[in-house]
Design an enzyme around this catalytic site. Structure first.
Site, PDB file in Angstrom:
ATOM      1  N   ASP A   1     -10.821   4.156  -1.081  1.00  0.00           N
ATOM      2  CA  ASP A   1     -11.295   3.131  -0.261  1.00  0.00           C
ATOM      3  C   ASP A   1     -12.970   2.652  -0.536  1.00  0.00           C
ATOM      4  O   ASP A   1     -13.406   3.604  -0.292  1.00  0.00           O
ATOM      5  CB  ASP A   1     -11.029   3.791   0.836  1.00  0.00           C
ATOM      6  CG  ASP A   1      -9.261   3.362   1.285  1.00  0.00           C
ATOM      7  OD1 ASP A   1      -8.589   2.871   0.294  1.00  0.00           O
ATOM      8  OD2 ASP A   1      -9.614   3.563   2.435  1.00  0.00           O
TER       9      ASP A   1
ATOM     10  N   ASP B   1       0.981  -1.298   0.110  1.00  0.00           N
ATOM     11  CA  ASP B   1      -0.048  -0.747   0.388  1.00  0.00           C
ATOM     12  C   ASP B   1       0.863   1.012   0.149  1.00  0.00           C
ATOM     13  O   ASP B   1       1.676   1.721   1.161  1.00  0.00           O
ATOM     14  CB  ASP B   1      -0.717  -0.002   1.305  1.00  0.00           C
ATOM     15  CG  ASP B   1      -2.257   0.819   1.730  1.00  0.00           C
ATOM     16  OD1 ASP B   1      -1.892   1.685   0.480  1.00  0.00           O
ATOM     17  OD2 ASP B   1      -3.410   1.246   2.004  1.00  0.00           O
TER      18      ASP B   1
HETATM   19  C1  GLA Z   1      -5.059   2.141   2.779  1.00  0.00           C
HETATM   20  C2  GLA Z   1      -6.233   1.060   1.836  1.00  0.00           C
HETATM   21  C3  GLA Z   1      -6.745   0.467   2.220  1.00  0.00           C
HETATM   22  C4  GLA Z   1      -6.641  -0.450   3.942  1.00  0.00           C
HETATM   23  C5  GLA Z   1      -5.631   0.700   4.842  1.00  0.00           C
HETATM   24  C6  GLA Z   1      -5.069   0.230   6.000  1.00  0.00           C
HETATM   25  O1  GLA Z   1      -6.145   3.400   3.017  1.00  0.00           O
HETATM   26  O2  GLA Z   1      -6.179   1.237   0.679  1.00  0.00           O
HETATM   27  O3  GLA Z   1      -7.662  -0.580   1.881  1.00  0.00           O
HETATM   28  O4  GLA Z   1      -5.486  -1.045   4.192  1.00  0.00           O
HETATM   29  O5  GLA Z   1      -4.699   2.052   4.914  1.00  0.00           O
HETATM   30  O6  GLA Z   1      -4.338   1.357   7.195  1.00  0.00           O
END
Ligand code: GLA
Length: 408
Positions: free
Chosen positions: A229, A158
């Site tokens: 998200d 990520d």
């Molecule tokens: C980001 C990702 C999420 C999750 C969070 C965790 O927002 O897009 O899917 O993994 O980080 O902190």
């Protein structure tokens, strides 16, 4: 912009060539991982959507137990993925340790494997993860080796702090250079994972920036997030779905668009919304990573997540992502070609209301079909014949999903 993209592709191609020749040179000592992971979109469960930062070893074990007990494992859900907030500190040799919520990662991985399941983990190319925990910057090879030692089968990587702390610092104001830094960070971890010799699904999470679908496969990505998200509201789910139209040509066996994890069973989604969400993910050949509270799953949610015929659409071996064939006002019609010449059709009512005096009329010609089509309604399990101009009654945010084995 176009030139910048082309240039960065040229750089990427060079980088991969160099990486490939280095790998050949070092083939004796560094085994390459087999490439056959994710031949169909990965299925499993991830901790983030329900537990977020509260997740612990106990929850992961309970999720594994429940995947087995509920029949989800038999329906295809095999990955049990720990998302952010498991990370602790690095020791003097730079080896990362899990934090107190995860006392023994190897034992946890062994437990998940003992159930016939696979286990996934999470990190960032930056110094910190999105939750502010330790990332992999400068420790990529060490972390990949650690995952392999633990028996990890899946990594979600990520972007998070890599943007402000590396891209923006090293190349202020130069977006093309920032993108090259980003792709090289993803390529670096790919190389580190492959060097372990363990087959590890590689999931890119950088929110779809810089048309990731165009370059993710070249850095070994088996799946890549296409948007920001998800959250458990119809508006967010529908917005994400709308952003997938046109991306179908980038997906295929081993490399998938990822519209984010499932929210089925979370928040206040209605039954129709849960069904439509799951249907659309199946039409999109999306990874199916459930994100709900498995020990407290309601029977109607389990029925959605384990509908074998809908899962078969998602997992179809042809691996062709569906297309938004046409939209008419608040109704969208998606089609997906399936193996053996079959076809799936999904009709979604994204509107808030519809009265029976004005049903939606399905236009089969717009789907390339001629005359009546016989198939199966995958949510009622009943045979259905679709005629051209067929009036369809769809409740708000509900869906009709039909499989036609011999479309004409
Ligand atoms: C980001 C990702 C999420 C999750 C969070 C965790 O927002 O897009 O899917 O993994 O980080 O902190």
């Amino acid at each position: 912009m176009r030139i910048a993209v082309l240039l960065s592709f040229a750089t990427l191609a060079l980088t991969s060539l160099t990486a490939a020749s280095q790998a050949t040179a070092g083939a004796q000592e560094q085994p390459r991982a087999p490439q056959e992971v994710a031949q169909t979109p990965p299925m499993g469960w991830n901790s983030w959507n329900y537990f977020a930062e509260r997740v612990s070893d106990k929850d992961i074990r309970a999720a594994a137990d429940q995947l087995v007990a509920t029949g989800m494992k038999d329906a295809g859900y095999v990955y049990v993925n720990i998302d952010d907030t498991w990370e602790g500190e690095r020791d003097a040799s730079g080896v990362l340790h899990a934090n107190a919520k995860f006392p023994d990662m190897k034992a946890l991985a062994d437990y998940v494997h003992s159930k016939g399941l696979k286990i996934g983990i999470y990190s960032s190319p930056g110094p910190k993860t999105c939750g502010g925990y330790e990332g992999s910057l400068g420790h990529e090879a060490q972390d990949a080796q650690l995952y392999a030692q633990w028996g990890i089968d899946y990594l979600k990587y990520d972007l998070c702090s890599y943007t402000p702390d590396v891209m923006e610092k090293q190349a202020p104001g130069d977006k093309a250079a920032q993108m090259r830094l980003m792709t090289s960070a993803y390529a670096r971890m790919d190389k580190a994972l492959k060097a372990t010799g363990r087959p590890i699904v590689y999931s890119l999470c950088q929110y779809g920036w810089d048309a990731v679908w165009e370059w993710a496969p070249s850095v070994g990505g088996n799946l890549w997030r296409t948007t920001g998200d998800v959250n458990p509201t119809w508006d967010r789910i529908y917005a994400i779905v709308s952003q997938q139209a046109g991306l179908e040509k980038f997906a295929g066996p081993g490399h998938w668009n990822d519209p984010d994890m499932l929210e089925v069973g979370n928040g206040k989604l209605t039954l129709a919304e849960n069904r439509a969400h799951f249907t659309l993910w199946a039409m999109l050949a999306a990874p199916l990573l459930a994100g709900n509270d498995l020990p407290n799953m309601k029977p109607e949610i389990k029925a959605i997540l384990t509908n074998r015929e809908v899962i078969a659409v998602d997992q179809d071996r042809l691996g062709k992502q569906g297309t938004r064939a046409y939209s008419e006002g608040e109704v969208d019609v998606w089609t997906r070609p399936l193996a053996g010449g079959a076809m799936a059709i999904a009709v979604v009512n994204a509107g808030d209301g519809r009265y029976s005096t004005h049903p939606f009329h399905l236009n089969l010609r717009k789907l390339g079909l001629n005359g009546p089509q016989t198939g199966k309604d995958l949510w009622t399990g009943k045979a259905i014949t679709l005629n051209d101009g067929q009036p369809l009654e769809l409740a708000s945010h509900d869906v009709l999903l039909v499989r036609i084995n011999a479309p004409r």
